[in-house]
Scaffold this motif. Structure first.
Motif, PDB file in Angstrom:
ATOM      1  N   ALA A   1      20.411  -3.636  11.520  1.00 28.27           N
ATOM      2  CA  ALA A   1      19.313  -4.526  11.915  1.00 28.27           C
ATOM      3  C   ALA A   1      18.543  -4.985  10.680  1.00 28.27           C
ATOM      4  N   LEU A   2      19.082  -6.005   9.988  1.00 25.92           N
ATOM      5  CA  LEU A   2      18.425  -6.498   8.771  1.00 25.92           C
ATOM      6  C   LEU A   2      17.018  -7.024   9.056  1.00 25.92           C
ATOM      7  N   ALA A   3      16.787  -7.519  10.266  1.00 21.77           N
ATOM      8  CA  ALA A   3      15.459  -8.029  10.613  1.00 21.77           C
ATOM      9  C   ALA A   3      14.420  -6.917  10.659  1.00 21.77           C
ATOM     10  N   ARG A   4      14.879  -5.663  10.760  1.00 25.39           N
ATOM     11  CA  ARG A   4      13.953  -4.529  10.770  1.00 25.39           C
ATOM     12  C   ARG A   4      13.810  -3.896   9.386  1.00 25.39           C
ATOM     13  N   MET A   5      14.565  -4.385   8.416  1.00 28.86           N
ATOM     14  CA  MET A   5      14.535  -3.821   7.073  1.00 28.86           C
ATOM     15  C   MET A   5      13.512  -4.564   6.227  1.00 28.86           C
ATOM     16  N   PHE A   6      12.334  -3.975   6.105  1.00 30.58           N
ATOM     17  CA  PHE A   6      11.283  -4.559   5.285  1.00 30.58           C
ATOM     18  C   PHE A   6      11.250  -3.913   3.889  1.00 30.58           C
ATOM     19  N   GLY A   7      12.027  -2.853   3.720  1.00 32.34           N
ATOM     20  CA  GLY A   7      12.135  -2.196   2.425  1.00 32.34           C
ATOM     21  C   GLY A   7      13.356  -1.309   2.401  1.00 32.34           C
ATOM     22  N   VAL A   8      14.217  -1.481   1.383  1.00 31.53           N
ATOM     23  CA  VAL A   8      15.419  -0.665   1.200  1.00 31.53           C
ATOM     24  C   VAL A   8      15.005   0.737   0.771  1.00 31.53           C
ATOM     25  N   THR A   9      15.794   1.731   1.150  1.00 26.66           N
ATOM     26  CA  THR A   9      15.458   3.111   0.791  1.00 26.66           C
ATOM     27  C   THR A   9      15.505   3.321  -0.717  1.00 26.66           C
TER      28      THR A   9
ATOM     29  N   ALA B   1      -1.072   1.521   5.541  1.00 23.50           N
ATOM     30  CA  ALA B   1      -1.288   2.974   5.539  1.00 23.50           C
ATOM     31  C   ALA B   1      -0.776   3.595   4.250  1.00 23.50           C
ATOM     32  N   LEU B   2       0.336   3.107   3.739  1.00 23.33           N
ATOM     33  CA  LEU B   2       0.901   3.647   2.503  1.00 23.33           C
ATOM     34  C   LEU B   2       0.123   3.166   1.282  1.00 23.33           C
ATOM     35  N   PHE B   3      -0.282   1.902   1.288  1.00 22.52           N
ATOM     36  CA  PHE B   3      -1.109   1.389   0.185  1.00 22.52           C
ATOM     37  C   PHE B   3      -2.394   2.201   0.048  1.00 22.52           C
ATOM     38  N   ALA B   4      -2.953   2.604   1.190  1.00 20.77           N
ATOM     39  CA  ALA B   4      -4.218   3.346   1.160  1.00 20.77           C
ATOM     40  C   ALA B   4      -4.078   4.667   0.412  1.00 20.77           C
ATOM     41  N   ARG B   5      -2.855   5.193   0.309  1.00 19.56           N
ATOM     42  CA  ARG B   5      -2.634   6.474  -0.358  1.00 19.56           C
ATOM     43  C   ARG B   5      -2.305   6.328  -1.847  1.00 19.56           C
ATOM     44  N   CYS B   6      -2.162   5.084  -2.312  1.00 20.66           N
ATOM     45  CA  CYS B   6      -1.865   4.877  -3.742  1.00 20.66           C
ATOM     46  C   CYS B   6      -2.643   3.697  -4.303  1.00 20.66           C
ATOM     47  N   ALA B   7      -3.807   3.417  -3.724  1.00 21.71           N
ATOM     48  CA  ALA B   7      -4.597   2.251  -4.119  1.00 21.71           C
ATOM     49  C   ALA B   7      -4.862   2.241  -5.618  1.00 21.71           C
ATOM     50  N   GLY B   8      -4.653   1.076  -6.220  1.00 16.41           N
ATOM     51  CA  GLY B   8      -4.897   0.904  -7.645  1.00 16.41           C
ATOM     52  C   GLY B   8      -3.725   1.255  -8.538  1.00 16.41           C
ATOM     53  N   ALA B   9      -2.661   1.824  -7.966  1.00 13.27           N
ATOM     54  CA  ALA B   9      -1.481   2.219  -8.750  1.00 13.27           C
ATOM     55  C   ALA B   9      -0.399   1.150  -8.639  1.00 13.27           C
ATOM     56  N   ASN B  10       0.505   1.140  -9.602  1.00 14.61           N
ATOM     57  CA  ASN B  10       1.665   0.268  -9.522  1.00 14.61           C
ATOM     58  C   ASN B  10       2.572   0.732  -8.380  1.00 14.61           C
ATOM     59  N   VAL B  11       3.089  -0.243  -7.624  1.00 15.28           N
ATOM     60  CA  VAL B  11       3.939   0.102  -6.485  1.00 15.28           C
ATOM     61  C   VAL B  11       5.040  -0.942  -6.371  1.00 15.28           C
ATOM     62  N   ALA B  12       6.233  -0.494  -5.973  1.00 20.51           N
ATOM     63  CA  ALA B  12       7.380  -1.389  -5.829  1.00 20.51           C
ATOM     64  C   ALA B  12       7.942  -1.293  -4.424  1.00 20.51           C
ATOM     65  N   LEU B  13       8.499  -2.417  -3.961  1.00 22.87           N
ATOM     66  CA  LEU B  13       9.115  -2.502  -2.635  1.00 22.87           C
ATOM     67  C   LEU B  13      10.356  -3.375  -2.769  1.00 22.87           C
ATOM     68  N   ASP B  14      11.507  -2.877  -2.349  1.00 21.16           N
ATOM     69  CA  ASP B  14      12.772  -3.599  -2.460  1.00 21.16           C
ATOM     70  C   ASP B  14      13.117  -4.237  -1.121  1.00 21.16           C
ATOM     71  N   VAL B  15      13.165  -5.564  -1.097  1.00 26.46           N
ATOM     72  CA  VAL B  15      13.215  -6.318   0.153  1.00 26.46           C
ATOM     73  C   VAL B  15      14.515  -7.114   0.263  1.00 26.46           C
ATOM     74  N   PRO B  16      15.229  -7.028   1.399  1.00 25.34           N
ATOM     75  CA  PRO B  16      16.383  -7.912   1.606  1.00 25.34           C
ATOM     76  C   PRO B  16      15.921  -9.367   1.710  1.00 25.34           C
ATOM     77  N   GLU B  17      16.533 -10.238   0.917  1.00 20.52           N
ATOM     78  CA  GLU B  17      16.098 -11.636   0.919  1.00 20.52           C
ATOM     79  C   GLU B  17      16.321 -12.300   2.267  1.00 20.52           C
ATOM     80  N   THR B  18      17.253 -11.763   3.066  1.00 20.02           N
ATOM     81  CA  THR B  18      17.546 -12.363   4.364  1.00 20.02           C
ATOM     82  C   THR B  18      16.424 -12.155   5.371  1.00 20.02           C
ATOM     83  N   ASN B  19      15.525 -11.226   5.112  1.00 20.54           N
ATOM     84  CA  ASN B  19      14.389 -10.985   5.999  1.00 20.54           C
ATOM     85  C   ASN B  19      13.194 -11.779   5.470  1.00 20.54           C
ATOM     86  N   ALA B  20      13.074 -13.011   5.923  1.00 23.95           N
ATOM     87  CA  ALA B  20      12.020 -13.900   5.421  1.00 23.95           C
ATOM     88  C   ALA B  20      10.637 -13.331   5.694  1.00 23.95           C
ATOM     89  N   ALA B  21      10.461 -12.643   6.824  1.00 23.56           N
ATOM     90  CA  ALA B  21       9.153 -12.066   7.139  1.00 23.56           C
ATOM     91  C   ALA B  21       8.794 -10.964   6.148  1.00 23.56           C
TER      92      ALA B  21
END
Length: 285
Positions: free
Chosen positions: A272-280, A224-244
């Motif tokens: 809940a690190l398992a619920r953290m797919f992106g740091v604020t 849903a978020l990608f659809a609002r910025c398609a084609g633009a550079n985008v970053a996501l900060d992910v905890p390495e402990t969340n393999a998913a």
């Protein structure tokens, strides 16, 4: 040229004026941190007294944030000294001031990996690494998601508290309402299963936070978020402990561009690190 500096006269560390937070954001941009367009306003709301500037003979030369959350947690960021003043001990003096302002609290930070030993000297211990993934947002259809503004704020704040070490309601309210951002929630049977925020930055966009009960909800939000910025550079900060979360970023062609060390002075918070797919945000947690 070296010269003597008289603390309290030539050298002063003091709280930032509201306008000076924007100066720290400008320095962050010069460091290549790619801050958000409205970060200064949101950061200020989090803790107006949690930002400090070091001045040398009246000139601002360094910054640090030491934001207080609740009664027991704090987070350090925006630790910058102008390049021409580095190596003279000014940064350490700013650092000491920030640490003193958070004394007694569990303090967190996201530091560069090379500085871990220095942070350990101040009592920090490694919890995990955070990985910045970056790429071009794909063109996705993006399923129907709920606008976060349509939900009771307390419901959103309650979900957020599962993934952050302390209440941060003032910051959260400003963060999800900042201009030009997209804030969406995955809702099932009236219950939030996750939420994500896309904000414009100096270069492209960042997604954060991206919190979700499971990878299915996280992927729906990401699309849903990608659809609002398609084609633009985008970053996501992910905890390495969340393999998913790592696998999800890689599945969409995002590449690791750098890492930080998430460290704390006391115990690792029970979040809940398992619920953290992106740091604020690396600056305020």
């Amino acid at each position: 040229m070296s010269y003597a500096v008289e603390p309290g006269r030539d050298w002063v560390v003091r709280p930032m004026e509201s306008s000076e937070i924007g100066l720290a954001i400008q320095w962050a941009e010069q460091e290549g941190w790619n801050p958000g367009l409205h970060d200064a306003d949101c950061f200020r709301v989090a803790d107006p007294g949690g930002f400090f500037v070091g001045t040398l003979r009246g000139e601002p030369i360094g910054s640090i944030s030491a934001v207080r959350y609740g009664e027991h947690f704090g987070f350090i960021g925006l630790y910058i000294v102008k390049p021409e003043f580095r190596g003279r001990g000014f940064g350490y003096r700013i650092w000491q001031h920030a640490m003193h302002s958070l004394v007694g609290r569990n303090i967190g930070l996201d530091g560069v990996l090379a500085q871990q030993d220095n942070y350990r000297k101040s009592g920090f211990q490694l919890a995990h690494r955070n990985i910045r993934f970056q790429g071009v947002a794909p063109r996705t259809r993006g399923g129907p998601m709920t606008d976060l503004a349509e939900l009771p704020f307390e419901q959103v704040a309650s979900y957020d508290r599962q993934c952050f070490p302390a209440p941060r309601d003032r910051f959260l309210a400003a963060w999800i309402a900042q201009p030009d951002c997209i804030a969406r929630a995955a809702v099932r049977n009236g219950r939030i299963e996750g939420y994500g925020v896309l904000r414009p930055c100096r270069n492209g966009y960042k997604i954060g936070p991206l919190f979700a009960d499971n990878v299915h909800a996280a992927e729906e939000l990401l699309n849903a978020l990608f659809a609002r910025c398609a084609g633009a550079n985008v970053a996501l900060d992910v905890p390495e402990t969340n393999a998913a979360a790592v696998a999800l970023a890689e599945r969409y062609g995002m590449k690791s561009v750098f890492e930080t060390a998430r460290m704390y002075t006391k115990e690792q918070p029970a979040i809940a690190l398992a619920r953290m797919f992106g740091v604020t945000t690396f600056e305020l947690g």
